[in-house]
Design a protein around this motif. Structure first.
Motif, PDB file in Angstrom:
ATOM      1  N   SER A  40       0.851  -1.174   0.000  1.00 13.96           N
ATOM      2  CA  SER A  40       0.000   0.000   0.000  1.00 13.96           C
ATOM      3  C   SER A  40       0.894   1.234   0.000  1.00 13.96           C
ATOM      4  O   SER A  40       2.050   1.183   0.414  1.00 13.96           O
ATOM      5  N   ILE A  41       0.366   2.337  -0.486  1.00 16.21           N
ATOM      6  CA  ILE A  41       1.107   3.589  -0.592  1.00 16.21           C
ATOM      7  C   ILE A  41       0.574   4.546   0.473  1.00 16.21           C
ATOM      8  O   ILE A  41      -0.647   4.733   0.588  1.00 16.21           O
ATOM      9  N   HIS A  42       1.493   5.132   1.243  1.00 16.19           N
ATOM     10  CA  HIS A  42       1.114   6.071   2.306  1.00 16.19           C
ATOM     11  C   HIS A  42       2.096   7.230   2.331  1.00 16.19           C
ATOM     12  O   HIS A  42       3.257   7.072   1.948  1.00 16.19           O
ATOM     13  N   GLU A  43       1.630   8.372   2.817  1.00 15.82           N
ATOM     14  CA  GLU A  43       2.539   9.505   3.018  1.00 15.82           C
ATOM     15  C   GLU A  43       3.282   9.305   4.323  1.00 15.82           C
ATOM     16  O   GLU A  43       2.675   9.054   5.361  1.00 15.82           O
ATOM     17  N   PHE A  44       4.621   9.407   4.262  1.00 19.72           N
ATOM     18  CA  PHE A  44       5.463   9.300   5.448  1.00 19.72           C
ATOM     19  C   PHE A  44       6.435  10.465   5.463  1.00 19.72           C
ATOM     20  O   PHE A  44       6.864  10.938   4.402  1.00 19.72           O
ATOM     21  N   PRO A  45       6.817  10.917   6.660  1.00 14.76           N
ATOM     22  CA  PRO A  45       7.857  11.944   6.721  1.00 14.76           C
ATOM     23  C   PRO A  45       9.195  11.339   6.318  1.00 14.76           C
ATOM     24  O   PRO A  45       9.453  10.162   6.572  1.00 14.76           O
ATOM     25  N   VAL A  46      10.029  12.117   5.652  1.00 17.62           N
ATOM     26  CA  VAL A  46      11.380  11.704   5.294  1.00 17.62           C
ATOM     27  C   VAL A  46      12.352  12.751   5.807  1.00 17.62           C
ATOM     28  O   VAL A  46      11.951  13.839   6.228  1.00 17.62           O
ATOM     29  N   ILE A  47      13.644  12.430   5.802  1.00 19.92           N
ATOM     30  CA  ILE A  47      14.653  13.331   6.374  1.00 19.92           C
ATOM     31  C   ILE A  47      14.660  14.685   5.689  1.00 19.92           C
ATOM     32  O   ILE A  47      14.743  15.715   6.341  1.00 19.92           O
ATOM     33  N   SER A  48      14.538  14.699   4.384  1.00 20.90           N
ATOM     34  CA  SER A  48      14.570  15.951   3.634  1.00 20.90           C
ATOM     35  C   SER A  48      13.308  16.762   3.905  1.00 20.90           C
ATOM     36  O   SER A  48      12.201  16.336   3.587  1.00 20.90           O
ATOM     37  N   GLN A  49      13.465  17.937   4.509  1.00 23.99           N
ATOM     38  CA  GLN A  49      12.324  18.811   4.774  1.00 23.99           C
ATOM     39  C   GLN A  49      11.613  19.181   3.475  1.00 23.99           C
ATOM     40  O   GLN A  49      10.396  19.279   3.428  1.00 23.99           O
ATOM     41  N   LYS A  50      12.400  19.397   2.432  1.00 25.11           N
ATOM     42  CA  LYS A  50      11.864  19.801   1.131  1.00 25.11           C
ATOM     43  C   LYS A  50      10.960  18.713   0.542  1.00 25.11           C
ATOM     44  O   LYS A  50       9.962  19.019  -0.105  1.00 25.11           O
ATOM     45  N   ASP A  51      11.294  17.433   0.759  1.00 23.44           N
ATOM     46  CA  ASP A  51      10.562  16.320   0.159  1.00 23.44           C
ATOM     47  C   ASP A  51       9.537  15.679   1.090  1.00 23.44           C
ATOM     48  O   ASP A  51       8.887  14.717   0.718  1.00 23.44           O
ATOM     49  N   SER A  52       9.430  16.186   2.315  1.00 25.64           N
ATOM     50  CA  SER A  52       8.563  15.558   3.299  1.00 25.64           C
ATOM     51  C   SER A  52       7.189  16.229   3.316  1.00 25.64           C
ATOM     52  O   SER A  52       7.110  17.448   3.205  1.00 25.64           O
ATOM     53  N   PRO A  53       6.117  15.483   3.460  1.00 28.35           N
ATOM     54  CA  PRO A  53       6.024  14.023   3.438  1.00 28.35           C
ATOM     55  C   PRO A  53       6.124  13.499   2.008  1.00 28.35           C
ATOM     56  O   PRO A  53       5.937  14.240   1.059  1.00 28.35           O
ATOM     57  N   LYS A  54       6.405  12.214   1.898  1.00 28.35           N
ATOM     58  CA  LYS A  54       6.589  11.583   0.583  1.00 28.35           C
ATOM     59  C   LYS A  54       5.770  10.297   0.538  1.00 28.35           C
ATOM     60  O   LYS A  54       5.660   9.592   1.527  1.00 28.35           O
ATOM     61  N   ASN A  55       5.195  10.016  -0.631  1.00 29.62           N
ATOM     62  CA  ASN A  55       4.485   8.747  -0.800  1.00 29.62           C
ATOM     63  C   ASN A  55       5.497   7.616  -0.853  1.00 29.62           C
ATOM     64  O   ASN A  55       6.417   7.633  -1.667  1.00 29.62           O
ATOM     65  N   LEU A  56       5.346   6.642   0.038  1.00 33.69           N
ATOM     66  CA  LEU A  56       6.248   5.490   0.094  1.00 33.69           C
ATOM     67  C   LEU A  56       5.419   4.208   0.117  1.00 33.69           C
ATOM     68  O   LEU A  56       4.283   4.196   0.591  1.00 33.69           O
ATOM     69  N   ALA A  57       5.999   3.148  -0.397  1.00 33.43           N
ATOM     70  CA  ALA A  57       5.330   1.846  -0.412  1.00 33.43           C
ATOM     71  C   ALA A  57       5.541   1.148   0.925  1.00 33.43           C
ATOM     72  O   ALA A  57       6.625   1.181   1.494  1.00 33.43           O
ATOM     73  N   LEU A  58       4.505   0.507   1.409  1.00 25.12           N
ATOM     74  CA  LEU A  58       4.544  -0.225   2.668  1.00 25.12           C
ATOM     75  C   LEU A  58       4.142  -1.662   2.401  1.00 25.12           C
ATOM     76  O   LEU A  58       3.142  -1.924   1.740  1.00 25.12           O
ATOM     77  N   SER A  59       4.949  -2.594   2.906  1.00 23.52           N
ATOM     78  CA  SER A  59       4.653  -4.015   2.750  1.00 23.52           C
ATOM     79  C   SER A  59       4.931  -4.716   4.070  1.00 23.52           C
ATOM     80  O   SER A  59       5.901  -4.383   4.758  1.00 23.52           O
TER      81      SER A  59
END
Length: 116
Positions: A40-59
């Motif tokens: 499934s695809i969900h928005e998660f925070p990432v280290i880069s402030q510019k790119d956060s939140p980012k859609n990431l795959a979850l399995s």
């Protein structure tokens, strides 16, 4: 990228065929989603402030207890032989996947970060 999610699903389905003798921690169905790919695809925070939140795959995978082989200072030759046999089975299975599944071959025929 959806093609990488589909490739991931093709790989786990293929490796789990009994003829390859490869035990994997194959993805478990995500609640409410009983059809593969079990991602499934969900928005998660990432280290880069510019790119956060980012859609990431979850399995969901099975956790395997134990230590990695690299953390052992010395391993019995039988353990190394078993690891080599397992990796050889994985290699044969993946070679056959790309030659027998056109959708998987198309999904794999792109740049991957591990390609360098």
């Amino acid at each position: 990228h959806l093609s990488s999610i589909h490739l991931y699903s093709f790989i786990f389905q293929h490796l789990n065929e009994p003829k390859y003798k490869v035990k994997t921690s194959s993805p478990h169905p995500i609640p409410g989603k009983e059809v593969a790919p079990h991602v499934s695809i969900h928005e998660f925070p990432v280290i880069s402030q510019k790119d956060s939140p980012k859609n990431l795959a979850l399995s969901l995978l099975t956790w395997v207890e134990g230590e990695t082989m690299s953390s052992s200072p010395m391993l019995p030759i039988e353990t190394l032989a078993d690891a080599g046999r397992y990796l050889g089975n994985v290699c044969v299975a993946l070679d056959e996947l790309s030659s027998t599944n056109e959708d998987a071959r198309r999904a794999a025929d792109r740049y991957h970060a591990w390609d360098g």
